[in-house]
Write a protein that holds these residues in place. Structure first.
Motif, PDB file in Angstrom:
ATOM      1  N   LYS A  99       0.826  -1.209   0.000  1.00  0.00           N
ATOM      2  CA  LYS A  99       0.000   0.000   0.000  1.00  0.00           C
ATOM      3  C   LYS A  99       0.861   1.259   0.000  1.00  0.00           C
ATOM      4  CE  LYS A  99      -0.393   0.108   5.074  1.00  0.00           C
ATOM      5  NZ  LYS A  99       0.377   1.331   5.313  1.00  0.00           N
ATOM      6  N   THR A 122      -1.735   6.574   0.796  1.00  0.00           N
ATOM      7  CA  THR A 122      -1.429   5.160   0.637  1.00  0.00           C
ATOM      8  C   THR A 122      -2.362   4.514  -0.380  1.00  0.00           C
ATOM      9  OG1 THR A 122      -2.909   4.547   2.452  1.00  0.00           O
ATOM     10  CG2 THR A 122      -0.598   4.956   2.994  1.00  0.00           C
ATOM     11  N   GLY A 123      -1.912   3.402  -0.918  1.00  0.00           N
ATOM     12  CA  GLY A 123      -2.751   2.653  -1.836  1.00  0.00           C
ATOM     13  C   GLY A 123      -2.036   2.346  -3.137  1.00  0.00           C
ATOM     14  N   GLU A 510      -2.961   0.136  10.399  1.00  0.00           N
ATOM     15  CA  GLU A 510      -3.652  -1.024   9.858  1.00  0.00           C
ATOM     16  C   GLU A 510      -3.407  -2.267  10.710  1.00  0.00           C
ATOM     17  OE1 GLU A 510      -1.979   1.112   8.000  1.00  0.00           O
ATOM     18  OE2 GLU A 510      -3.491   1.914   6.640  1.00  0.00           O
ATOM     19  N   ASN A 536     -13.695   5.377   2.599  1.00  0.00           N
ATOM     20  CA  ASN A 536     -12.917   4.147   2.722  1.00  0.00           C
ATOM     21  C   ASN A 536     -13.625   2.954   2.079  1.00  0.00           C
ATOM     22  OD1 ASN A 536     -11.968   5.472   5.823  1.00  0.00           O
ATOM     23  ND2 ASN A 536     -10.529   5.107   4.168  1.00  0.00           N
ATOM     24  N   ARG A 540      -9.813   2.268  -2.535  1.00  0.00           N
ATOM     25  CA  ARG A 540      -8.984   1.202  -1.977  1.00  0.00           C
ATOM     26  C   ARG A 540      -7.845   1.828  -1.167  1.00  0.00           C
ATOM     27  NH1 ARG A 540      -8.915  -3.804  -4.508  1.00  0.00           N
ATOM     28  NH2 ARG A 540      -9.822  -2.746  -6.306  1.00  0.00           N
ATOM     29  N   THR A 541      -8.175   2.487  -0.071  1.00  0.00           N
ATOM     30  CA  THR A 541      -7.151   3.087   0.777  1.00  0.00           C
ATOM     31  C   THR A 541      -7.704   3.294   2.176  1.00  0.00           C
ATOM     32  OG1 THR A 541      -5.752   5.032   1.135  1.00  0.00           O
ATOM     33  CG2 THR A 541      -7.805   5.371  -0.061  1.00  0.00           C
ATOM     34  N   GLY A 542      -6.848   3.102   3.170  1.00  0.00           N
ATOM     35  CA  GLY A 542      -7.241   3.352   4.557  1.00  0.00           C
ATOM     36  C   GLY A 542      -6.586   4.596   5.102  1.00  0.00           C
ATOM     37  N   ASP A 548      -8.593   0.136   6.076  1.00  0.00           N
ATOM     38  CA  ASP A 548      -8.272  -0.419   4.775  1.00  0.00           C
ATOM     39  C   ASP A 548      -9.131  -1.669   4.564  1.00  0.00           C
ATOM     40  OD1 ASP A 548      -7.110  -1.864   2.625  1.00  0.00           O
ATOM     41  OD2 ASP A 548      -5.199  -0.840   2.935  1.00  0.00           O
TER      42      ASP A 548
END
Length: 682
Positions: A99, A122-123, A510, A536, A540-542, A548
């Motif tokens: 990520k 992130t992602g 995470e 979220n 596709r990212t937390g 996530d």
């Protein structure tokens, strides 16, 4: 060869034989005499399919914490790898991504080098690598990656000072969103000695061919359905094979897409949890060797969670617990459920301040919690069951004023700068009135604290307390546990000062949430749901929260995204006809969240049954606004929903809708001739 949740299998006329069982296998790559496998424990290599060797050197580690009686232990695992691709002419060069970063190897995975990420957020979704000319015509090693928010980027890492550059021209965007929608896969094949690059999108049926010279993606096929998925491209002499909901498909040079069922018989011999396959050229009718992945899509009706089916098609209301402490209050809400053909109640059992809203008896719970006005569980459950109501206990986890003050604030998030319990605040301007001509009116910045108190998400003792609450509620008759505020604090001018005293080395946001939910999953013998931000569930990212979906879905049974139209930017999906925005958000959002979670869970979104004083609501909020959301869920991923109104006011509801109800308004997504997601109306 077939990869599943349980390992690697060889499929033959005699059935399936397991040849490796250390982890799930998500992708199989064969080159020359070597095999590479993308697994739940990183990358493995085999030359003979008998011995398997880890190829994870320099890839990042995720640390998970496991509470035990009288202590704790830790497990170390390779961070989740999003993709694995091999250079089309050099089998020593591969690329993968977590990520946070893209990683490149030039020695067959013996060592990996971090070459960064194209965005601060992130992602990552897909990667690819090939030799391509730079702006001067010199051939350079070129790496591609797709980001869930910012589209496709490329980098030539061997060039000094090389940086990621955007490569988004030609890709389809969602109306009102600046960046192109997520690219699911990037695949490269050599044609006449030159790399040719293809791409697809995750949430809409689009195929592209890249014009590298012009840095532009050229559309080569577009499906008719508003929401659909093209995954895992395999470029062959006959066309492009890809994974789609319900079946493999093939795009041919005749500009058509057709189902491809050639290997259904072999797939039927594989384990139910089929994730990927490698098919030799002898069985592909002139297509060459094929590597297929994301094969969970072939069985979209199968929810991979053990407990999800008992939670399926539950539809209901959230209720503040003080409204059901009396028979008359409970009866009124039961009448509302019956009137609207609903079958579920979500009730606070541990509220936003941490008060227990039931007659707790568990010694651990009583030692740390405080009782607020609530229900007597047995009589409450008995009445609910007499009315065929599915009961969900809402437990607010990490926002907890009661626990944050317990035992000298042992569990509180800490302010590392001021040496005290952290509490978020915003800075507001305050006027200071004039005292005299010499001291005229001035202003100063003052703190306005949020009414939020947080406990440390890394604390295993916080986890144990919340799990104890959950276990007692299940033992005494509730059907499902719903964890809310399953996240880190996100607001405050002083957010950077928040520190976590229970954070163990190697853990991140995470891994904290994964560790808590893993512990909860092991202890709670009932469906577990979690509430997440709408963003979220959409991407596709937390980022910021730790939510996530790809990572958390493996531990829970239901994910409840808060797709409230009022909470997105007011122009988000507000194209004409503007009044159809609530339908669009739930139609697309429910589908996207289901695909991101890879059917590990069922998606049961929160529906907005409240007015908020924002521009869109001021113009459009009414009972039709609320009902449009429900049609969006029905037409997309029809597995239930919950209405949220913080005050328990549900006068804006209409009856639940079935498959026989025709959409009464006008929006392109609701037109049946364009097709519905395979998860939809039933």
């Amino acid at each position: 060869l077939a990869g599943s949740e349980n390992g690697l299998y060889r499929i033959s006329a005699g059935g399936a034989t397991q040849i490796w069982n250390k982890s799930e296998v998500k992708k199989i790559i064969h080159s020359d005499s070597a095999w590479f496998f993308l697994t739940g424990e990183g990358i493995f290599y085999s030359a003979d399919l008998i011995t398997f060797e880890e190829r994870n050197n320099n890839l990042p580690i995720k640390v998970l914490k496991i509470p035990e009686k009288g202590g704790k232990r830790f497990t170390r695992e390779i961070q989740e790898l999003k993709d694995l691709e091999i250079h089309p002419t050099n089998p020593k060069i591969l690329v993968t991504a977590t990520k946070d970063s893209v990683f490149l190897t030039k020695d067959g995975g013996l060592s990996w080098k971090n070459i960064g990420l194209s965005a601060i957020t992130t992602g990552a979704k897909a990667v690819a690598v090939a030799d391509l000319p730079d702006s001067n015509g010199n051939i350079q090693l070129t790496v591609f990656m797709s980001h869930p928010i910012y589209g496709v980027s490329w980098k030539q890492p061997d060039k000094p000072g090389s940086a990621w550059a955007d490569l988004n021209k030609g890709l389809k965007t969602v109306p009102s969103i600046r960046w192109p929608d997520e690219v699911s896969d990037i695949s490269i094949i050599i044609e006449n000695g030159t790399p040719v690059i293809y791409a697809s999108q995750t949430f809409m049926p689009r195929l592209y061919k890249l014009n590298w010279k012009e840095r532009t993606f050229i559309p080569i096929w577009e499906g008719s359905a508003p929401a659909d998925t093209i995954e895992a491209l395999a470029i062959t002499p006959k066309g492009i094979v890809f994974t789609a909901p319900g079946t493999l498909k093939e795009f041919t040079d005749k500009d058509t897409v057709k189902p491809l069922t050639d290997w259904d018989f072999q797939f039927a011999r594989a384990p139910l949890s089929l994730l990927c396959a490698w098919i030799p050229s002898s069985q592909t009718s002139g297509r060459g060797d094929l590597s297929l992945s994301e094969l969970w899509l072939l069985q979209p009706e199968v929810i991979r969670s053990k407990w999800a089916y008992s939670a399926d098609l539950k539809k209901g209301n959230y209720l503040p617990v003080h409204q059901v402490t009396s028979d008359s209050g409970f009866d009124a809400h039961l009448k509302t459920l019956t009137k609207n053909k609903l079958n579920m109640l979500v009730v606070d059992m541990k509220d936003d301040f941490g008060y227990l809203r039931y007659d707790a008896k568990d010694p651990l719970v009583l030692s740390k919690g405080k009782l607020g006005k609530g229900i007597q569980i047995e009589s409450f459950v008995e009445k609910a069951k007499a009315n065929d109501i599915y009961l969900v206990a809402r437990i607010v986890v990490f926002k907890d004023k009661v626990l944050s003050t317990w035992n000298n604030s042992k569990y509180a998030v800490w302010d590392k700068k001021e040496g005290k319990v952290w509490q978020g605040y915003e800075l507001v301007t305050k006027k200071i009135e004039a005292i005299s001509d010499e001291k005229p009116e001035t202003t100063e910045q003052v703190r306005k604290y949020y009414e939020e108190y947080w406990v440390d998400p890394y604390s295993e003792e916080v986890w144990e307390y919340n799990v104890a609450v959950a276990k007692e509620l299940i033992a005494r008759g509730f059907d499902e546990i719903q964890f809310d505020y399953i996240r880190f604090p996100t607001d405050g001018a002083n957010l950077s000062q928040a520190s976590y005293r229970w954070q163990d080395a190697g853990m991140d946001k995470e891994s904290a949430l994964m560790s808590f939910l893993s512990h909860a999953r092991n202890e709670i013998k009932a469906p577990i749901s979690i509430d997440i931000y709408g963003a979220n569930g959409w991407y596709r990212t937390g980022a910021r929260t730790g939510q996530d979906v790809e990572l958390l879905a493996r531990y829970v049974d239901v994910i409840c995204p808060m797709f409230y139209p009022s909470h997105f930017e007011q122009i988000f999906l507000a194209q004409a006809p503007t009044e159809e925005r609530p339908y669009r958000i739930y139609y697309y959002g429910s589908y996207r969240n289901t695909i991101i979670a890879r059917n590990h869970v069922l998606v049961r979104p929160w529906a907005q049954a409240f007015y908020l004083n924002v521009s869109y609501d001021r113009t459009w909020y009414n009972v039709d606004y609320v009902q449009r959301q429900i049609f969006g869920v029905r037409d997309s991923v029809n597995r239930g929903y919950t209405y949220w109104n913080n005050s328990g006011r549900y006068e804006d509801l209409k009856q639940d809708i079935g498959s026989e109800h025709v959409y009464p308004w006008q929006t392109p997504e609701a037109v049946f001739s364009k097709g519905k997601p395979i998860f939809g109306i039933r």
